[in-house]
Motif scaffolding. Sequence first.
Motif, PDB file in Angstrom:
ATOM      1  N   GLN A 135       2.113   6.054  -3.992  1.00 48.71           N
ATOM      2  CA  GLN A 135       2.763   6.098  -5.311  1.00 48.71           C
ATOM      3  C   GLN A 135       2.271   4.989  -6.246  1.00 48.71           C
ATOM      4  O   GLN A 135       2.735   4.868  -7.374  1.00 48.71           O
ATOM      5  N   LEU A 139      -1.874   9.128   3.753  1.00 48.79           N
ATOM      6  CA  LEU A 139      -2.305   8.676   5.080  1.00 48.79           C
ATOM      7  C   LEU A 139      -1.061   8.474   5.939  1.00 48.79           C
ATOM      8  O   LEU A 139       0.059   8.419   5.430  1.00 48.79           O
ATOM      9  N   TYR A 192      -3.859  11.202  -1.868  1.00 48.77           N
ATOM     10  CA  TYR A 192      -3.669  11.883  -0.598  1.00 48.77           C
ATOM     11  C   TYR A 192      -2.749  10.975   0.225  1.00 48.77           C
ATOM     12  O   TYR A 192      -2.553   9.813  -0.142  1.00 48.77           O
ATOM     13  N   GLY A 225       2.733   0.249   4.941  1.00 42.09           N
ATOM     14  CA  GLY A 225       3.880   1.091   5.272  1.00 42.09           C
ATOM     15  C   GLY A 225       3.553   2.006   6.445  1.00 42.09           C
ATOM     16  O   GLY A 225       2.405   2.085   6.899  1.00 42.09           O
ATOM     17  N   LEU A 250       0.866  -1.181   0.000  1.00 38.68           N
ATOM     18  CA  LEU A 250       0.000   0.000   0.000  1.00 38.68           C
ATOM     19  C   LEU A 250       0.901   1.228   0.000  1.00 38.68           C
ATOM     20  O   LEU A 250       1.770   1.357   0.868  1.00 38.68           O
ATOM     21  N   ILE A 298      -4.880   4.084  -2.602  1.00 37.78           N
ATOM     22  CA  ILE A 298      -6.344   4.218  -2.559  1.00 37.78           C
ATOM     23  C   ILE A 298      -6.775   5.641  -2.922  1.00 37.78           C
ATOM     24  O   ILE A 298      -7.962   5.944  -2.905  1.00 37.78           O
ATOM     25  N   GLY A 299      -5.844   6.517  -3.250  1.00 36.18           N
ATOM     26  CA  GLY A 299      -6.235   7.858  -3.692  1.00 36.18           C
ATOM     27  C   GLY A 299      -5.084   8.830  -3.583  1.00 36.18           C
ATOM     28  O   GLY A 299      -4.062   8.536  -2.958  1.00 36.18           O
TER      29      GLY A 299
END
Length: 245
Positions: free
Chosen positions: A88, A136, A134, A111, A85, A131-132
Amino acid sequence: MRFDIITIFPGLLESLLTAGVLKKAVEKGILQVRVHDLRDYTTDKHRQVDDRPYGGLEGMVLKPEPIFRAVEAIREPVESVTCLLTPQGERFDSRLAEKLAGYRQVILICGRYEGVDERVVEHLVDREISIGDYVLTGGELAAAVVVEAVSRFVPGVVGKEESVRHDSFTAGLLDFPQYTRPREYRGYRVPSVLFSGDHKKIARWRLKKALEKTLARRPDLLESRQLSSEEEELLEEIKKERKDS
Ligand code: SAM
């Protein structure tokens, strides 16, 4: 099908399995979801999973050795895919969810901090998933999103498979509007066609509403879709109505 999630915060993912369709699917044996603590794959007495980046920057990076060890211990010999995840990665969508549902095992690496040592990307994982656009703090929420969305495509997880078929994106359209009781609330009425008992008429109305929503909110979905003659006809009708109003 089995998910294996590798994280330094296993507790964050536990609640995922305590409710709803995932819980039922695990109880029925359709799905297995295992959460692995990355620290269990360290060999030093401090169970260290991170270290400072070479080149002298702020922050920490997840070390390669525990991640390689974890994946190599968990990975099954066949039909397994290992995913990192990362913001990039390729953008996660319904099509990718359906593809991942075709594997027997999906390994998800979460990560943290500044990310993971690049050798994990270069030499261990099969796919990088975002997943987008932005950032996290960690990959755990992203892993939860992937598990939920992929599971919906695993036969038997969602009780009525038809509801997956008309979910937004599955058929390349946004879903049509749904209504339930009461028939009238604060003067707002449920469309009368839904009480007509005419299933053909209801199906056509639903298709038209799905097309209307998709055209208004996600016209890009219509561009990449092969339209049926009924859909072409309904789209013309919608465009004409828009012009006249
Ligand atoms: N420095 C990294 C970068 O800019 O690419 C971001 C690191 S982020 C703070 C920490 C971890 O959160 C990432 O390694 C990844 O596992 C996860 N993460 C953050 N945003 C994500 C996203 N949009 N999709 C998937 N995972 C994400």
